[in-house]
Write a protein that holds these residues in place. Sequence first.
Motif, PDB file in Angstrom:
ATOM      1  N   HIS A  41     -59.179-149.183  55.707  1.00 29.29           N
ATOM      2  CA  HIS A  41     -58.715-150.176  54.740  1.00 29.29           C
ATOM      3  C   HIS A  41     -59.864-151.092  54.303  1.00 29.29           C
ATOM      4  CE1 HIS A  41     -55.847-152.784  52.720  1.00 29.29           C
ATOM      5  NE2 HIS A  41     -56.332-153.828  53.371  1.00 29.29           N
ATOM      6  N   LEU A  42     -60.655-151.558  55.261  1.00 34.71           N
ATOM      7  CA  LEU A  42     -61.769-152.452  54.955  1.00 34.71           C
ATOM      8  C   LEU A  42     -62.803-151.765  54.064  1.00 34.71           C
ATOM      9  CD1 LEU A  42     -62.341-154.188  58.411  1.00 34.71           C
ATOM     10  CD2 LEU A  42     -61.634-155.312  56.295  1.00 34.71           C
ATOM     11  N   GLN A  43     -63.163-150.543  54.437  1.00 40.28           N
ATOM     12  CA  GLN A  43     -64.160-149.823  53.644  1.00 40.28           C
ATOM     13  C   GLN A  43     -63.617-149.480  52.259  1.00 40.28           C
ATOM     14  OE1 GLN A  43     -66.867-146.927  55.119  1.00 40.28           O
ATOM     15  NE2 GLN A  43     -66.432-147.367  57.275  1.00 40.28           N
ATOM     16  N   TYR A  75     -69.355-139.552  33.097  1.00 39.23           N
ATOM     17  CA  TYR A  75     -70.140-140.148  34.172  1.00 39.23           C
ATOM     18  C   TYR A  75     -69.344-139.973  35.458  1.00 39.23           C
ATOM     19  CZ  TYR A  75     -73.255-143.430  36.530  1.00 39.23           C
ATOM     20  OH  TYR A  75     -74.181-143.993  37.380  1.00 39.23           O
ATOM     21  N   MET A  76     -69.962-139.371  36.473  1.00 38.69           N
ATOM     22  CA  MET A  76     -69.223-138.965  37.670  1.00 38.69           C
ATOM     23  C   MET A  76     -69.600-139.829  38.871  1.00 38.69           C
ATOM     24  SD  MET A  76     -69.347-134.846  37.140  1.00 38.69           S
ATOM     25  CE  MET A  76     -71.125-134.832  36.941  1.00 38.69           C
ATOM     26  N   ILE A  77     -68.596-140.430  39.474  1.00 39.89           N
ATOM     27  CA  ILE A  77     -68.783-141.328  40.614  1.00 39.89           C
ATOM     28  C   ILE A  77     -67.999-140.810  41.816  1.00 39.89           C
ATOM     29  CG2 ILE A  77     -68.453-143.665  41.487  1.00 39.89           C
ATOM     30  CD1 ILE A  77     -68.627-144.686  38.623  1.00 39.89           C
ATOM     31  N   GLY A  78     -68.688-140.603  42.923  1.00 43.05           N
ATOM     32  CA  GLY A  78     -68.026-140.244  44.170  1.00 43.05           C
ATOM     33  C   GLY A  78     -67.738-141.481  44.994  1.00 43.05           C
ATOM     34  N   LEU A  79     -66.600-141.487  45.679  1.00 44.04           N
ATOM     35  CA  LEU A  79     -66.233-142.600  46.565  1.00 44.04           C
ATOM     36  C   LEU A  79     -66.232-142.103  48.006  1.00 44.04           C
ATOM     37  CD1 LEU A  79     -63.248-144.246  44.625  1.00 44.04           C
ATOM     38  CD2 LEU A  79     -65.698-144.613  44.323  1.00 44.04           C
ATOM     39  N   ALA A  80     -66.885-142.848  48.901  1.00 47.29           N
ATOM     40  CA  ALA A  80     -67.041-142.347  50.269  1.00 47.29           C
ATOM     41  C   ALA A  80     -67.012-143.454  51.299  1.00 47.29           C
ATOM     42  CB  ALA A  80     -68.370-141.601  50.392  1.00 47.29           C
ATOM     43  N   TYR A  81     -66.518-143.096  52.487  1.00 50.87           N
ATOM     44  CA  TYR A  81     -66.718-143.938  53.664  1.00 50.87           C
ATOM     45  C   TYR A  81     -68.183-143.800  54.089  1.00 50.87           C
ATOM     46  CZ  TYR A  81     -61.617-144.022  54.083  1.00 50.87           C
ATOM     47  OH  TYR A  81     -60.277-144.200  53.843  1.00 50.87           O
ATOM     48  N   PHE A  98     -70.316-146.291  48.330  1.00 49.25           N
ATOM     49  CA  PHE A  98     -69.851-146.261  49.719  1.00 49.25           C
ATOM     50  C   PHE A  98     -70.112-147.619  50.351  1.00 49.25           C
ATOM     51  CE2 PHE A  98     -74.266-145.097  49.788  1.00 49.25           C
ATOM     52  CZ  PHE A  98     -74.779-145.608  50.968  1.00 49.25           C
ATOM     53  N   ASP A  99     -69.579-147.813  51.532  1.00 50.03           N
ATOM     54  CA  ASP A  99     -69.737-149.087  52.232  1.00 50.03           C
ATOM     55  C   ASP A  99     -71.115-149.126  52.888  1.00 50.03           C
ATOM     56  OD1 ASP A  99     -69.631-151.341  53.768  1.00 50.03           O
ATOM     57  OD2 ASP A  99     -67.652-150.962  54.599  1.00 50.03           O
ATOM     58  N   ASN A 100     -72.043-149.842  52.252  1.00 48.09           N
ATOM     59  CA  ASN A 100     -73.404-149.928  52.789  1.00 48.09           C
ATOM     60  C   ASN A 100     -73.739-151.345  53.241  1.00 48.09           C
ATOM     61  OD1 ASN A 100     -73.416-151.081  50.275  1.00 48.09           O
ATOM     62  ND2 ASN A 100     -75.297-150.077  49.576  1.00 48.09           N
ATOM     63  N   ARG A 101     -72.730-152.099  53.664  1.00 48.13           N
ATOM     64  CA  ARG A 101     -72.965-153.496  54.067  1.00 48.13           C
ATOM     65  C   ARG A 101     -73.781-153.604  55.343  1.00 48.13           C
ATOM     66  NH1 ARG A 101     -66.931-155.661  53.994  1.00 48.13           N
ATOM     67  NH2 ARG A 101     -66.649-153.506  54.689  1.00 48.13           N
ATOM     68  N   GLU A 102     -73.569-152.668  56.249  1.00 49.17           N
ATOM     69  CA  GLU A 102     -74.224-152.759  57.545  1.00 49.17           C
ATOM     70  C   GLU A 102     -75.321-151.698  57.670  1.00 49.17           C
ATOM     71  OE1 GLU A 102     -73.706-155.032  59.728  1.00 49.17           O
ATOM     72  OE2 GLU A 102     -71.955-155.963  58.795  1.00 49.17           O
ATOM     73  N   GLU A 103     -76.543-152.142  57.801  1.00 53.24           N
ATOM     74  CA  GLU A 103     -77.635-151.192  57.955  1.00 53.24           C
ATOM     75  C   GLU A 103     -77.489-150.398  59.262  1.00 53.24           C
ATOM     76  OE1 GLU A 103     -79.263-151.802  54.387  1.00 53.24           O
ATOM     77  OE2 GLU A 103     -79.998-150.377  55.867  1.00 53.24           O
ATOM     78  N   SER A 104     -76.717-150.956  60.201  1.00 53.71           N
ATOM     79  CA  SER A 104     -76.557-150.298  61.488  1.00 53.71           C
ATOM     80  C   SER A 104     -75.511-149.192  61.459  1.00 53.71           C
ATOM     81  CB  SER A 104     -76.160-151.317  62.548  1.00 53.71           C
ATOM     82  OG  SER A 104     -74.939-151.945  62.200  1.00 53.71           O
ATOM     83  N   VAL A 105     -74.788-149.043  60.330  1.00 53.12           N
ATOM     84  CA  VAL A 105     -73.796-147.955  60.257  1.00 53.12           C
ATOM     85  C   VAL A 105     -74.530-146.628  60.382  1.00 53.12           C
ATOM     86  CG1 VAL A 105     -72.151-146.765  58.762  1.00 53.12           C
ATOM     87  CG2 VAL A 105     -72.129-149.243  58.890  1.00 53.12           C
ATOM     88  N   PRO A 106     -74.159-145.805  61.345  1.00 51.12           N
ATOM     89  CA  PRO A 106     -74.887-144.537  61.535  1.00 51.12           C
ATOM     90  C   PRO A 106     -74.513-143.521  60.460  1.00 51.12           C
ATOM     91  CG  PRO A 106     -73.050-144.672  63.059  1.00 51.12           C
ATOM     92  CD  PRO A 106     -73.098-145.972  62.330  1.00 51.12           C
ATOM     93  N   TYR A 107     -75.497-142.939  59.830  1.00 57.03           N
ATOM     94  CA  TYR A 107     -75.257-141.832  58.911  1.00 57.03           C
ATOM     95  C   TYR A 107     -75.341-140.547  59.701  1.00 57.03           C
ATOM     96  CZ  TYR A 107     -76.025-145.456  55.498  1.00 57.03           C
ATOM     97  OH  TYR A 107     -75.914-146.618  54.774  1.00 57.03           O
ATOM     98  N   LEU A 108     -74.305-139.785  59.638  1.00 55.15           N
ATOM     99  CA  LEU A 108     -74.179-138.620  60.521  1.00 55.15           C
ATOM    100  C   LEU A 108     -75.121-137.507  60.119  1.00 55.15           C
ATOM    101  CD1 LEU A 108     -70.301-138.645  60.764  1.00 55.15           C
ATOM    102  CD2 LEU A 108     -71.953-139.797  62.221  1.00 55.15           C
TER     103      LEU A 108
END
Length: 205
Positions: A29-31, A167-173, A195-205
Motif C-alpha cells: 500500500h505504501l509503495q 509514451y510507455m510507463i511501467g509501475l513497479a515495487y 518505482f519506490d526509490n525513497r530508500e537507497e538501502s532498498v535491496p535490488y534483487l
Amino acid sequence: MATNIQNLKNTLRQEVKQTLSRMCIEEKHLQSNYVAQKLIQHRKYLEATRIGIYLSLADEIQTESILKHMFSIGKLCFIPRYNAESMDMIRMESFEERDTLPKTKWNIPQPTEDSHREDATQTGGLDILIIPGRAFTKSGYRLGRGKGYYDKYLSRYKEKFDGKLPYMIGLAYAQQIYEELPITETDQKLDEILFDNREESVPYL
C-alpha cells in the motif's frame, strides 16, 4: 539460445512471485501510494488526454487511486480486454464501473466481448500507456507474466499508427527492479519505470 532465455525468464518470474508474496499488505500500500503520486504529478500524465492503464492484481502496483484521479480530472480511460490470443485497450466509462465489470479466469475485471465500446486503436490511439510487469530494469526493460499480451498489442499498435507508440510507463515495487533481465528482440523497451526509490538501502534483487 531462445529456449535458454525462456527458461531464465520463467525462473525469474517464479523468484519475483515468491518475493512479492512475502511483502505485507501495508508495504504494498505504501509503495503503491508513492508510485501513484509520482505518476499523477508526471508531465506526460498531466498533458495526456487518452490514457491506457491496467486494473491491478494483488501483486501489482495498485492503480485504484490513479483511476480515481483520472476520472476526477476528465482523462479518457482505456483498460485491457483480454482474449485467448491478444488484448485490446477498451474505454472504461466511470471509476464505479471497476466493481461491476465481469472478471476473467485470472480475476481481472474487463468489458465483455459483445459490449460496444470505444477501442483505442480504432479511434485516436493513446497518449500514454501504463504497464504492469513481473520485473523491470531502471532503463526500461520489462519481464511480463509470459503471455506476451503487451508486446503483441504494441506490435499491432505500431502497424496501425505508422510506427508511432504511446509514451510507455511501467509501475513497479522496489523489489521488482533488477540490474538486468533476459530479453529478446521481441521485448518492447518502455520509456520510463516509476518505482519506490525513497530508500537507497532498498535491496535490488
